[in-house]
Design a protein around this motif. Sequence first.
Motif, short mmCIF file in Angstrom:
data_model
loop_
_atom_site.label_atom_id
_atom_site.label_comp_id
_atom_site.label_asym_id
_atom_site.label_seq_id
_atom_site.Cartn_x
_atom_site.Cartn_y
_atom_site.Cartn_z
N ILE A 158 -6.49 5.38 -8.81
CA ILE A 158 -5.50 4.24 -9.09
C ILE A 158 -6.30 2.86 -9.19
N GLY A 159 -5.95 2.65 -10.43
CA GLY A 159 -6.87 1.52 -11.46
C GLY A 159 -6.42 -0.31 -10.69
N PRO A 160 -7.00 -1.03 -11.22
CA PRO A 160 -6.23 -2.16 -10.20
C PRO A 160 -4.75 -2.39 -10.69
N GLU A 161 -4.76 -2.81 -12.60
CA GLU A 161 -4.04 -3.01 -12.94
C GLU A 161 -2.46 -1.93 -12.42
N ILE A 162 -2.81 -1.00 -11.69
CA ILE A 162 -1.38 0.06 -11.80
C ILE A 162 -1.73 -0.25 -10.08
N ALA A 163 -1.91 -0.42 -9.65
CA ALA A 163 -1.91 -0.88 -8.23
C ALA A 163 -1.22 -2.25 -8.07
N ARG A 164 -1.37 -3.40 -9.15
CA ARG A 164 -0.58 -4.10 -8.62
C ARG A 164 0.48 -4.13 -9.51
N THR A 165 1.12 -3.62 -10.34
CA THR A 165 2.29 -2.75 -10.73
C THR A 165 3.06 -2.12 -9.88
N LEU A 166 2.40 -1.06 -9.31
CA LEU A 166 3.37 -0.69 -8.04
C LEU A 166 3.23 -1.30 -6.77
N VAL A 167 2.86 -2.45 -6.32
CA VAL A 167 2.80 -3.64 -5.14
C VAL A 167 4.04 -4.44 -5.87
N GLU A 168 4.24 -4.68 -6.98
CA GLU A 168 5.06 -5.96 -7.61
C GLU A 168 6.32 -5.12 -7.85
N LEU A 169 6.55 -3.65 -7.54
CA LEU A 169 7.47 -3.05 -8.24
C LEU A 169 8.34 -2.44 -6.93
N ASP A 170 6.89 -2.60 -6.06
CA ASP A 170 7.82 -3.00 -4.42
C ASP A 170 7.75 -0.66 -3.84
N LEU A 171 7.09 -0.20 -4.87
CA LEU A 171 7.49 1.43 -4.72
C LEU A 171 6.13 1.41 -3.85
N ARG A 172 5.92 2.29 -2.99
CA ARG A 172 5.99 2.98 -2.00
C ARG A 172 5.10 4.31 -1.82
N LEU A 173 3.96 4.30 -1.70
CA LEU A 173 3.59 5.34 -1.53
C LEU A 173 3.47 6.56 -0.01
N GLY A 174 4.17 5.74 0.57
CA GLY A 174 4.11 6.54 1.96
C GLY A 174 4.07 8.60 1.78
N GLY A 175 2.76 8.08 2.81
CA GLY A 175 3.07 9.61 3.05
C GLY A 175 2.38 10.46 2.27
N ILE A 176 1.85 9.97 1.02
CA ILE A 176 0.90 10.15 -0.29
C ILE A 176 -0.44 10.16 0.23
N LYS A 177 -1.14 10.52 -0.19
CA LYS A 177 -2.51 10.28 0.17
C LYS A 177 -3.18 9.43 -1.59
N THR A 178 -3.84 8.55 -1.33
CA THR A 178 -4.61 8.20 -2.70
C THR A 178 -6.10 8.11 -1.86
N VAL A 179 -6.93 8.05 -3.20
CA VAL A 179 -8.58 7.94 -3.04
C VAL A 179 -9.18 7.70 -4.32
N ARG A 180 -9.93 7.20 -4.74
CA ARG A 180 -10.07 6.93 -5.88
C ARG A 180 -11.08 7.57 -6.86
N ASN A 181 -11.45 8.59 -6.65
CA ASN A 181 -11.24 9.34 -7.89
C ASN A 181 -11.06 10.97 -7.45
N LEU A 182 -11.24 11.71 -8.87
CA LEU A 182 -11.31 12.92 -8.98
C LEU A 182 -11.77 13.96 -7.77
N LYS A 183 -13.03 13.73 -7.69
CA LYS A 183 -14.04 14.36 -6.24
C LYS A 183 -13.56 13.94 -5.54
N SER A 184 -12.78 12.89 -5.40
CA SER A 184 -12.82 12.80 -3.35
C SER A 184 -11.00 13.15 -3.54
N GLY A 185 -10.67 13.15 -4.80
CA GLY A 185 -9.36 13.87 -4.97
C GLY A 185 -9.97 15.49 -4.25
N LEU A 186 -10.43 16.54 -5.38
CA LEU A 186 -10.96 17.69 -4.90
C LEU A 186 -11.11 17.71 -2.79
N GLU A 187 -12.18 17.03 -2.55
CA GLU A 187 -12.70 17.63 -1.21
C GLU A 187 -10.84 17.17 -0.63
#
Length: 109
Positions: free
Chosen positions: A50-79
Amino acid sequence: LLNRIVESGARCVIIDLTGVDVLDSMTADHLVKMMRSTQLLGCYCVITGIGPEIARTLVELDLRLGGIKTVRNLKSGLETCFAHLNIGREVRAGIGSRVAAQRRNGDHD
């Protein structure tokens, strides 16, 4: 995605948004609903890249990701998925068992 989760019996899914610069409100809403739907199917969902613009969009739209794990990159996602599925532990345990058996038998790599 949802049909594929059911067909394959997937226990973990990674949605990688790396390279996605802009997300309109309708697509963002659909994305969040898809993530929540994966959870309803019993699948662990990890969002990566998730980049800065997408993060901003999700927050502005008040779309909550509760319970969904977010990580910086694909490697961290696999781990994260491997840790959730205990794959790393199983692999280490398997290697440890094999090495111990080789030592008992006098075999060495």
